[in-house]
Design a protein around this motif. Structure first.
Motif, PDB file in Angstrom:
ATOM      1  N   ASP A 162       0.836  -1.202   0.000  1.00  0.00           N
ATOM      2  CA  ASP A 162       0.000   0.000   0.000  1.00  0.00           C
ATOM      3  C   ASP A 162       0.870   1.251   0.000  1.00  0.00           C
ATOM      4  OD1 ASP A 162      -2.916  -1.152   1.429  1.00  0.00           O
ATOM      5  OD2 ASP A 162      -1.073  -2.296   1.652  1.00  0.00           O
ATOM      6  N   LYS A 166      -5.634   3.544   4.922  1.00  0.00           N
ATOM      7  CA  LYS A 166      -7.033   3.572   4.513  1.00  0.00           C
ATOM      8  C   LYS A 166      -7.904   3.576   5.766  1.00  0.00           C
ATOM      9  CE  LYS A 166      -5.596   1.042   0.414  1.00  0.00           C
ATOM     10  NZ  LYS A 166      -4.151   1.130   0.747  1.00  0.00           N
ATOM     11  N   ASN A 167      -8.421   4.749   6.112  1.00  0.00           N
ATOM     12  CA  ASN A 167      -9.219   4.923   7.323  1.00  0.00           C
ATOM     13  C   ASN A 167     -10.487   5.702   7.002  1.00  0.00           C
ATOM     14  OD1 ASN A 167      -7.205   4.107   9.610  1.00  0.00           O
ATOM     15  ND2 ASN A 167      -6.041   5.503   8.319  1.00  0.00           N
ATOM     16  N   THR A 168     -11.556   5.413   7.727  1.00  0.00           N
ATOM     17  CA  THR A 168     -12.786   6.182   7.581  1.00  0.00           C
ATOM     18  C   THR A 168     -13.644   5.995   8.825  1.00  0.00           C
ATOM     19  OG1 THR A 168     -14.647   6.645   6.101  1.00  0.00           O
ATOM     20  CG2 THR A 168     -14.111   4.328   6.451  1.00  0.00           C
ATOM     21  N   LYS A 186      -6.226  -2.644   4.589  1.00  0.00           N
ATOM     22  CA  LYS A 186      -5.046  -2.684   3.745  1.00  0.00           C
ATOM     23  C   LYS A 186      -5.395  -3.468   2.499  1.00  0.00           C
ATOM     24  CE  LYS A 186      -2.362  -5.535   3.046  1.00  0.00           C
ATOM     25  NZ  LYS A 186      -2.158  -6.594   1.966  1.00  0.00           N
ATOM     26  N   SER A 188      -3.738  -3.636  -1.865  1.00  0.00           N
ATOM     27  CA  SER A 188      -3.176  -2.889  -2.980  1.00  0.00           C
ATOM     28  C   SER A 188      -2.974  -3.759  -4.210  1.00  0.00           C
ATOM     29  CB  SER A 188      -1.836  -2.265  -2.560  1.00  0.00           C
ATOM     30  OG  SER A 188      -1.337  -1.403  -3.541  1.00  0.00           O
ATOM     31  N   ASP A 273     -16.379   3.139   1.395  1.00  0.00           N
ATOM     32  CA  ASP A 273     -15.204   4.006   1.471  1.00  0.00           C
ATOM     33  C   ASP A 273     -13.919   3.182   1.405  1.00  0.00           C
ATOM     34  OD1 ASP A 273     -16.674   6.316   1.671  1.00  0.00           O
ATOM     35  OD2 ASP A 273     -15.974   6.862   3.672  1.00  0.00           O
ATOM     36  N   LEU A 274     -13.854   2.142   2.240  1.00  0.00           N
ATOM     37  CA  LEU A 274     -12.647   1.313   2.287  1.00  0.00           C
ATOM     38  C   LEU A 274     -12.417   0.603   0.957  1.00  0.00           C
ATOM     39  CD1 LEU A 274     -13.002  -0.265   5.852  1.00  0.00           C
ATOM     40  CD2 LEU A 274     -11.532   1.643   5.181  1.00  0.00           C
ATOM     41  N   MET A 277     -11.026   3.040  -1.553  1.00  0.00           N
ATOM     42  CA  MET A 277      -9.644   3.394  -1.234  1.00  0.00           C
ATOM     43  C   MET A 277      -8.685   2.295  -1.683  1.00  0.00           C
ATOM     44  SD  MET A 277      -9.736   5.099   2.560  1.00  0.00           S
ATOM     45  CE  MET A 277     -11.324   5.654   3.126  1.00  0.00           C
ATOM     46  N   ILE A 278      -9.103   1.044  -1.498  1.00  0.00           N
ATOM     47  CA  ILE A 278      -8.271  -0.083  -1.928  1.00  0.00           C
ATOM     48  C   ILE A 278      -8.123  -0.084  -3.445  1.00  0.00           C
ATOM     49  CG2 ILE A 278      -8.202  -2.601  -2.111  1.00  0.00           C
ATOM     50  CD1 ILE A 278      -9.522  -2.647   0.690  1.00  0.00           C
ATOM     51  N   ASP A 281      -5.823   2.611  -4.645  1.00  0.00           N
ATOM     52  CA  ASP A 281      -4.425   2.409  -4.269  1.00  0.00           C
ATOM     53  C   ASP A 281      -3.863   1.118  -4.864  1.00  0.00           C
ATOM     54  OD1 ASP A 281      -2.041   3.156  -2.950  1.00  0.00           O
ATOM     55  OD2 ASP A 281      -2.501   1.845  -1.262  1.00  0.00           O
TER      56      ASP A 281
END
Length: 410
Positions: A162, A166-168, A186, A188, A273-274, A277-278, A281
């Motif tokens: 990564d 990755k936080n929300t 996590k 990627s 969201d997560l 983000m993954i 990334d």
């Protein structure tokens, strides 16, 4: 920032960390599995929490999954999760299982709780026996706290290739009380449902029984984590776990609860969201690709088409190269296995129509190149044969992806 539905508003919290809900603590440190970066993490609830989990569909499953599944499906309560990066502890035979159980036991002893309340997750290189000395020493040094710094330590310690954490976190209202749901993940590379090479940890102070939480997570996973793809590979360690400790003080949530939709939508938003983000990334990625499909014969068919398009190597490379080659998109629609009528298909990129009812539409090549240069590229497909809708997320395929994966172990 407030996000509204027809029935409720939820609030995105500025402090995006896994210990935002009441009663959670976290820690992360460098124990020596990796050269310099943090590689050991611990997540703890003050009280045993209802737990739900979803796991990889790969037939080859890592030892930590076997340990964690036992907690999720048999104990149905979890109070802590011990996590390492740098070694997947996968394809490691009896020794691997013994090492995962040792991690579980040592974390339980550290916290003074029963071993069957501790889950284990590992991520990293497959097929290497775990170096247990640094793990044993590191567990003793972990000191979970409920502050932002400790949450960041946890988020950093679970990463592999990564490039970003990755936080929300969001809050909502249940029975007049604030309920917070937070997540960290996590992931990627080797990202392909069902599920991805990913670890996801979601915490909430809501009160909900494990069986209801499990059914809810399974449903939401199909709409979020199972709607992303980077490279078509499915890993041996994929895990998403939700811990709900009930410290918000609400009445027990069920689908019949008057505020159920508040909780469901907030949990879905955290998961989405997560997932995005993954996807954004992905290893070597420069762009997030979102595919929206409408007009399919069912939502399931729409999601199948969306994943087919976003997972196409030819589509992904076209986006990377800013090539407005809509033929690759319609080809991916056609081989998705879903029901389609070629004469009713409409395709747009970034709002610009390229195909309408199966017929090519003149478009500005320069305009499309500018749209494809953006960090987020949206592809819209209308099938025109039903009411089904679906989304999927992925990323472009770049030269760097090959370089990263050609030297992963070196």
């Amino acid at each position: 920032m407030t996000m509204s539905t027809s029935t409720n508003s939820i609030k995105k919290l500025s402090s995006k960390n896994i210990v935002s809900p009441k009663g959670f603590k976290a820690a992360g440190l460098h124990c020596g599995l990796k050269h310099k970066k943090k590689d050991l993490a611990l997540l703890v609830s003050e009280v045993p929490a209802s737990v739900a989990g979803v796991f990889t569909t790969n037939a080859v499953q890592a030892a930590p999954l076997k340990v964690t599944k036992e907690v999720v499906y048999t104990t149905k309560k979890m109070q802590a999760m011990i996590v390492n990066s740098g070694n997947a502890n996968a394809c490691t035979g009896k020794q691997g299982l013994q090492d995962a159980q040792t991690m579980q036991t040592l974390a339980a002893e550290k916290l003074g709780i029963a071993a069957n309340l501790v889950g284990v997750c590992s991520t990293g290189v497959i097929g290497e026996i775990m170096k247990m000395e640094p793990i044993i020493d590191g567990i003793q040094k972990l000191e979970p706290k409920d502050n932002l710094e400790s949450a960041i330590d946890f988020a950093q310690a679970i990463l592999t290739t990564d490039t970003v954490m990755k936080n929300t976190s969001y809050s909502t209202t249940v029975d007049g009380k604030e309920v917070i749901i937070a997540g960290v993940a996590k992931g990627s590379g080797m990202i392909e449902p069902n599920m991805a090479t990913m670890l996801g940890f979601i915490t909430t102070d809501a009160k909900i029984e494990a069986d209801v939480l499990q059914a809810t997570l399974a449903d939401i996973t199909n709409l979020t984590f199972n709607a992303i793809t980077v490279d078509g590979d499915t890993s041996t360690n994929d895990t998403v776990v939700v811990l709900a400790n009930g410290l918000a003080g609400n009445d027990t949530l069920t689908p019949e609860h008057p505020d159920w939709h508040h909780f469901y939508y907030t949990l879905k938003t955290v998961a989405e969201d997560l997932a995005k983000m993954i996807a954004k990334d992905g290893e070597g990625a420069t762009k997030l690709i979102e595919v929206e499909v409408e007009g399919a014969i069912s939502d399931e068919e729409a999601r199948k088409i969306a994943k087919s398009v976003v997972g196409s190597p030819l589509v992904k490379t076209a986006v990377f190269g800013c090539d407005a080659n809509w033929g690759r998109i319609i080809a991916a629609v056609g081989y998705s296995g879903a029901v389609v009528d070629p004469d009713k298909i409409t395709i747009q990129i970034g709002g610009a129509t390229m195909v309408e009812n199966g017929e090519p539409v003149p478009f500005s090549e320069d305009e499309l190149i500018q749209l494809l240069k953006m960090h987020e590229v949206k592809i819209y497909v209308s099938l025109g044969i039903g009411e089904g809708k679906g989304h999927a997320w992925g990323c472009d395929l770049t030269y760097d992806y090959v370089q990263i994966n050609a030297s992963y172990r070196s």
